[in-house]
Motif scaffolding. Structure first.
Motif, PDB file in Angstrom:
ATOM      1  N   HIS A  68      -7.809   1.369   1.245  1.00 23.46           N
ATOM      2  CA  HIS A  68      -8.642   0.823   0.176  1.00 23.46           C
ATOM      3  C   HIS A  68     -10.135   1.028   0.405  1.00 23.46           C
ATOM      4  O   HIS A  68     -10.946   0.620  -0.433  1.00 23.46           O
ATOM      5  CB  HIS A  68      -8.376  -0.683   0.022  1.00 23.46           C
ATOM      6  CG  HIS A  68      -6.961  -1.005  -0.341  1.00 23.46           C
ATOM      7  ND1 HIS A  68      -6.403  -2.250  -0.134  1.00 23.46           N
ATOM      8  CD2 HIS A  68      -5.981  -0.243  -0.882  1.00 23.46           C
ATOM      9  CE1 HIS A  68      -5.144  -2.242  -0.544  1.00 23.46           C
ATOM     10  NE2 HIS A  68      -4.868  -1.031  -0.992  1.00 23.46           N
TER      11      HIS A  68
ATOM     12  N   ALA B 288     -11.798  -7.317  -7.606  1.00 26.65           N
ATOM     13  CA  ALA B 288     -11.291  -6.213  -6.788  1.00 26.65           C
ATOM     14  C   ALA B 288     -12.330  -5.107  -6.805  1.00 26.65           C
ATOM     15  O   ALA B 288     -12.830  -4.717  -7.877  1.00 26.65           O
ATOM     16  CB  ALA B 288      -9.967  -5.696  -7.335  1.00 26.65           C
TER      17      ALA B 288
ATOM     18  N   PRO C  27     -13.951  -3.177   1.093  1.00 24.49           N
ATOM     19  CA  PRO C  27     -13.986  -3.948  -0.158  1.00 24.49           C
ATOM     20  C   PRO C  27     -14.113  -5.456  -0.027  1.00 24.49           C
ATOM     21  O   PRO C  27     -14.676  -6.100  -0.908  1.00 24.49           O
ATOM     22  CB  PRO C  27     -12.648  -3.590  -0.816  1.00 24.49           C
ATOM     23  CG  PRO C  27     -11.739  -3.278   0.322  1.00 24.49           C
ATOM     24  CD  PRO C  27     -12.601  -2.644   1.372  1.00 24.49           C
TER      25      PRO C  27
ATOM     26  N   VAL D  43     -13.010  -1.194  -5.877  1.00 27.44           N
ATOM     27  CA  VAL D  43     -12.235   0.027  -5.649  1.00 27.44           C
ATOM     28  C   VAL D  43     -13.148   1.245  -5.776  1.00 27.44           C
ATOM     29  O   VAL D  43     -14.277   1.148  -6.275  1.00 27.44           O
ATOM     30  CB  VAL D  43     -11.074   0.148  -6.659  1.00 27.44           C
ATOM     31  CG1 VAL D  43     -10.111  -1.023  -6.503  1.00 27.44           C
ATOM     32  CG2 VAL D  43     -11.591   0.225  -8.097  1.00 27.44           C
TER      33      VAL D  43
ATOM     34  N   ARG E  22      -5.032  -2.745  -4.738  1.00 29.71           N
ATOM     35  CA  ARG E  22      -6.277  -2.058  -5.107  1.00 29.71           C
ATOM     36  C   ARG E  22      -6.038  -0.610  -5.531  1.00 29.71           C
ATOM     37  O   ARG E  22      -6.806  -0.066  -6.322  1.00 29.71           O
ATOM     38  CB  ARG E  22      -7.276  -2.129  -3.959  1.00 29.71           C
ATOM     39  CG  ARG E  22      -7.751  -3.545  -3.617  1.00 29.71           C
ATOM     40  CD  ARG E  22      -8.882  -3.515  -2.607  1.00 29.71           C
ATOM     41  NE  ARG E  22      -9.281  -4.848  -2.182  1.00 29.71           N
ATOM     42  CZ  ARG E  22      -8.764  -5.482  -1.134  1.00 29.71           C
ATOM     43  NH1 ARG E  22      -7.821  -4.895  -0.408  1.00 29.71           N
ATOM     44  NH2 ARG E  22      -9.180  -6.694  -0.796  1.00 29.71           N
ATOM     45  N   LEU E  23      -5.008   0.014  -4.988  1.00 26.09           N
ATOM     46  CA  LEU E  23      -4.724   1.391  -5.386  1.00 26.09           C
ATOM     47  C   LEU E  23      -4.354   1.463  -6.865  1.00 26.09           C
ATOM     48  O   LEU E  23      -4.768   2.385  -7.580  1.00 26.09           O
ATOM     49  CB  LEU E  23      -3.597   1.975  -4.530  1.00 26.09           C
ATOM     50  CG  LEU E  23      -3.893   2.120  -3.033  1.00 26.09           C
ATOM     51  CD1 LEU E  23      -2.675   2.678  -2.305  1.00 26.09           C
ATOM     52  CD2 LEU E  23      -5.110   3.015  -2.808  1.00 26.09           C
TER      53      LEU E  23
ATOM     54  N   ALA F 196      -7.516   0.865  -8.861  1.00 23.14           N
ATOM     55  CA  ALA F 196      -8.343   2.072  -8.879  1.00 23.14           C
ATOM     56  C   ALA F 196      -7.791   3.090  -9.872  1.00 23.14           C
ATOM     57  O   ALA F 196      -8.550   3.731 -10.616  1.00 23.14           O
ATOM     58  CB  ALA F 196      -8.417   2.674  -7.484  1.00 23.14           C
TER      59      ALA F 196
ATOM     60  N   THR G  57       0.836  -1.213   0.000  1.00 25.73           N
ATOM     61  CA  THR G  57       0.000   0.000   0.000  1.00 25.73           C
ATOM     62  C   THR G  57       0.859   1.248   0.000  1.00 25.73           C
ATOM     63  O   THR G  57       0.468   2.286   0.527  1.00 25.73           O
ATOM     64  CB  THR G  57      -0.936   0.018   1.224  1.00 25.73           C
ATOM     65  OG1 THR G  57      -0.145  -0.125   2.417  1.00 25.73           O
ATOM     66  CG2 THR G  57      -1.941  -1.111   1.153  1.00 25.73           C
TER      67      THR G  57
ATOM     68  N   VAL H 160     -13.616   2.533   0.211  1.00 27.42           N
ATOM     69  CA  VAL H 160     -14.246   3.411  -0.776  1.00 27.42           C
ATOM     70  C   VAL H 160     -15.047   4.478  -0.026  1.00 27.42           C
ATOM     71  O   VAL H 160     -15.938   4.164   0.774  1.00 27.42           O
ATOM     72  CB  VAL H 160     -15.160   2.620  -1.728  1.00 27.42           C
ATOM     73  CG1 VAL H 160     -15.737   3.536  -2.801  1.00 27.42           C
ATOM     74  CG2 VAL H 160     -14.378   1.467  -2.370  1.00 27.42           C
TER      75      VAL H 160
END
Length: 868
Positions: free
Chosen positions: A746, A774, A757, A776, A851-852, A855, A497, A748
């Protein structure tokens, strides 16, 4: 005599600069001549204290606009332009360091600055601000420094860019006649600064006449004895050691001017300093990491809140003595089994007995001390998991030094950033690691794992090898053993992350971890284990257990196959297996390749532990077929504290489906609590009420000591005294079980509230034909929409991305039927459903979805700009 140039008015439209801060002050210079200074001053009254901000070359007070805006209540911020610089009076003569320090003192006196004062300096303003600090000790409250230097570290010839600009011909052309030097400074930032900011930084230096002092500043840098400012700078650099006030350093590690050596030099001179490294930031750290201003403001606010009440000397002595008497050293089992011929470790075809390992550790500890490895020194390790690595780790610990472990899973750039950032004093490495160290530009002495030819030693800068150090043990006494509170390790997070963070442990914390693992899983002295998970590959001796490393690269866990696991287990008749989820997936996928004897070896395994990422129940069920006699456990934890909880496959089945992943109950001695989303950042108490979702916090004896050179990160993680805020989000159910719902980064942030998530992804992955998903957020904070990215089950290799973990995703809009199915089961409004060929994973575990990155690429795709 000065050449007085008419006032050059500060533009009133510079980005981020309030014109109300700008003023002209008439004050005498060092020689008593009246001068016109330009100063940024927030004019706060009444004043609790003053931040005196000093810029370098070729910048000006504009550099400090963010700090002026973020100043703590009651703190005045005074940021002058040096004479001849910025929008202050121009000069026709060069001023020396000594004169500029005196100039600054005359100015603050004229402005009524009386203290308490915190000096803040950057670049050449660092030594000038420290010069003011040394001359005004009675007013000084603290010092803050960003990317600066006060001396050339031993063996350093000075920043190459500055040395080039120092050459007379280059200086006159690049610094004065043209704006090359001015513009090049703001061009160091990556990504590039906004054009308006670059122009603002250059705005006082539009003509050669206005750049005269830019060149003069460069000329006054004393690279060698005989320079007019050399002795003054040397005296100031020595004087810095006598400053006993609080200190803070904020640093851009990508600085090509003031690199890691300069930070290490400053830390040695100001050992009390807190340090925060802004990964990715370069020389103009105030521009590259604008949130530095809040960091400095927070540090200043806490100056008056940090007056701890010390315990009485008698109490301190009694507590320290009691702790030391109860502490069991990490090498205790090696001492106890010093005559045991049984196997302690097997790796890559080599088996080492307990007796041989114990002897090697003792010899190397003495040899390291003889070679200059001192208690507290940091020793970087670029050694493959092996008996060599294990013996070096325990020898470093026995010598009182600190191991710095940055595994290959971080990638080359990540390892370089980690090892340079940890300021290692020595490096132990194989031939490949030594070659990599030269490319990385790592500091410190070099110790080769194996003897090398003389020419290779010279080429790689090798000072010693392990056999040579072991030979010194015959004539060198053993160093004193470190105490329980001595630092012993800096290990790095996976970087899933953000940039990997260095996590510092003390001996007592690692001992507490080892004892908890042994007790939790009832590990017995005659147990042996397979270490297919990198963090456990060196813990065998501390646990007192024999171990084997499979014939794979444990930093690439998804290369483990079922036959390789069986062969490793057979080598030591293993009863316990440590393996990551990615490794287990590969083991299950290759289980058909097992021979009868290999299946028999795996059937004798009584315990499996899998950590590093959530382990799906379906995967555990499949693993149970491969390890039919094993109790399957998934401890939950992280680099900062492992384990926190534990859950078995049977307990997971009994828990059933829920909002997230069930990771079980806290282990003995471990406390968990939740900081609700609505209380984030407040002083509200932590809660343990069932069903409340928020950030998970942990308290235990084996929690890490602190983050390395990340003062603000550590402050945030320990905002609740005694607790570590993990960055994971989740809740506790009615039976006290912890459920993980994702990472804080992560979550939202929708207009209707936060959406975690993991549970949504689990429901989407329950659909037929979906291999992985995933969830996001796309859009601005507090107004994000939920986007689901789905990998279809098309029979390809692991849909979570084993084939290719990085690079652009092949994103496309899902067909209507799939999109409707996803929205039907998601449980939250889903704005868009995209399909991908894979999901990007963290490098270390090959299991955690980035996930970043998903996204970022989803946002670009939905905006019609493609994956990049």
């Amino acid at each position: 005599m000065s050449a007085v140039v008419a006032d050059h008015r500060v533009p009133d439209d510079l980005p981020g600069l309030d014109p109300a801060w700008s003023r002209t002050v008439v004050a005498p210079d060092a020689e008593g001549r009246e001068r016109r200074w330009h100063v940024l001053d927030n004019g706060v009254e009444p004043t609790h204290g003053t931040l005196l901000c000093v810029h370098g070359n070729p910048t000006w007070s504009y550099l400090w606009r963010g700090l002026i805006a973020a100043a703590p209540a009651g703190w005045r911020v005074v940021a002058p332009d040096h004479l001849g610089m910025g929008f202050s009076e121009r000069l026709d003569t060069q001023r020396t360091v000594e004169q500029r320090v005196a100039d600054l003192g005359r100015l603050t006196e004229a402005m009524g600055v009386t203290g308490p004062v915190v000096t803040v300096g950057h670049d050449w303003g660092g030594i000038l601000s420290l010069g003011w600090a040394l001359a005004h000790r009675d007013q000084l409250r603290g010092v803050v420094l960003g990317n600066t230097a006060v001396a050339q570290p031993p063996g350093d010839l000075g920043p190459p860019l500055i040395r080039l600009a120092h050459l007379p011909g280059v200086r006159s052309v690049g610094c004065v006649a043209t704006p090359v030097f001015v513009r090049a400074t703001s061009a160091l930032s990556r990504p590039a600064l906004d054009r308006g900011v670059r122009d603002a930084l250059a705005s006082p230096y539009r003509t050669p006449g206005r750049r005269r002092s830019v060149g003069a500043f460069v000329a006054d840098i004393p690279f060698s004895a005989g320079h007019p400012s050399y002795d003054v700078v040397s005296d100031l650099a020595d004087g810095v050691r006598s400053l006993d006030v609080p200190a803070l350093m904020f640093w851009g590690p990508r600085d090509p001017v003031f690199g890691e050596r300069y930070l290490a030099d400053l830390r040695e001179r100001l050992p009390q300093a807190q340090v925060h490294r802004f990964e990715g930031a370069s020389h103009l750290v105030t521009e590259d990491a604008p949130h530095y201003a809040e960091l400095v403001a927070t540090w200043v606010r806490e100056l008056d809140e940090s007056q701890a009440v010390p315990a009485t000397p008698d109490t301190d002595t009694e507590v320290a003595a009691a702790t030391a008497s109860e502490h069991v050293p990490l090498w205790a089992a090696l001492d106890r089994r010093a005559d045991d011929p049984g196997p302690a470790m097997s790796a890559h075809g080599t088996t080492v007995s307990w007796a041989a390992l114990s002897r090697r550790v003792t010899e190397l500890a003495a040899g390291l001390a003889a070679a200059g490895v001192r208690p507290g020194d940091r020793v970087g390790l670029l050694v493959e998991p092996s008996a060599d690595l294990t013996s070096v780790v325990y020898a470093v610990w026995r010598a009182g030094a600190v191991v710095v472990v940055a595994d290959k899973g971080l990638g080359f750039a990540g390892m370089r950033r980690a090892l340079r950032g940890a300021s290692i004093d020595h490096l132990v490495a194989g031939r490949a690691g030594l070659a990599a160290a030269r490319v990385m530009g790592l500091p410190g002495s070099r110790i080769a794992v194996r003897p090398l030819p003389p020419a290779t030693r010279r080429l790689l800068g090798v000072d010693h090898d392990l056999d040579e150090l072991a030979g010194r043990a015959r004539t060198t006494p053993m160093p004193a053993a470190p105490g329980p509170d001595a630092e012993c390790a800096v290990v790095f997070t996976s970087g899933a992350t953000g940039p990997a963070k260095g996590v510092v442990y003390r001996h007592r914390q690692v001992r507490a971890q080892v004892d908890l693992v042994r007790a939790t899983y009832d590990l017995q002295p005659d147990d042996t284990f397979v270490a297919a998970f990198a963090p456990f590959s060196i813990l065998g001796p501390a646990l007192g257990l024999g171990s084997v490393v499979p014939d794979i690269d444990v930093t690439a866990p998804d290369t483990l196959t079922a036959p390789l696991l069986a062969d490793a287990a057979s080598a030591v008749d293993a009863r316990v297996v440590f393996a990551s989820p990615a490794a287990l997936r590969r083991v299950v996928a290759t289980s058909a390749d097992l021979s009868t004897d290999q299946r028999e070896a795996l059937s004798r395994v009584r315990l499996l532990m899998s950590a590093g990422a959530p382990v799906p129940a379906a995967l555990l069920a499949d693993v149970g077929e491969v390890l039919p006699g094993a109790s399957l456990h998934t401890p939950y934890g992280m680099t900062e504290v492992l384990p926190v909880t534990d859950v078995s496959y049977g307990q997971i089945r009994r828990a059933g489906a829920g909002e997230g992943v069930c990771v079980g109950r806290p282990l003995p001695g471990v406390e968990i609590a939740v900081e609700p989303f609505e209380h984030r950042g407040s002083d509200a108490a932590l809660v343990l009420a069932p069903g409340v979702t928020g950030e998970i916090c942990v308290r235990a004896a084996h929690v890490k000591d602190h983050y390395d050179s990340l003062w603000d990160t550590e402050r945030t993680a320990s905002r609740h005294p005694g607790w570590h805020a993990t960055g994971d989000v989740g809740h506790v159910d009615d039976e006290g079980r912890l459920w993980i719902e994702g990472r804080s980064a992560h979550v939202v942030s929708t207009a209707a509230g936060p959406v975690t998530p993991v549970a949504v992804e689990q429901r989407v992955e329950s659909l037929d034909g979906v291999r992985a998903a995933a969830v996001v957020g796309v859009g601005p904070r507090d107004a994000q929409v939920v986007v689901a990215v789905v990998v279809r089950d098309d029979g390809a290799a692991d849909g979570r991305g084993r084939r290719r973990r990085r690079g652009p995703l092949d994103l496309r809009v899902a067909d209507h039927e799939l999109a409707e199915d996803v929205r039907r089961v998601a449980g939250v409004p889903v704005a868009a459903v995209l399909c991908s060929d894979r999901l990007p994973l963290d490098i270390r575990h090959a299991s955690k979805v980035d996930r970043l990155e998903v996204a970022r690429q989803a946002a670009r795709s939905l905006a019609g700009r493609g994956g990049r």
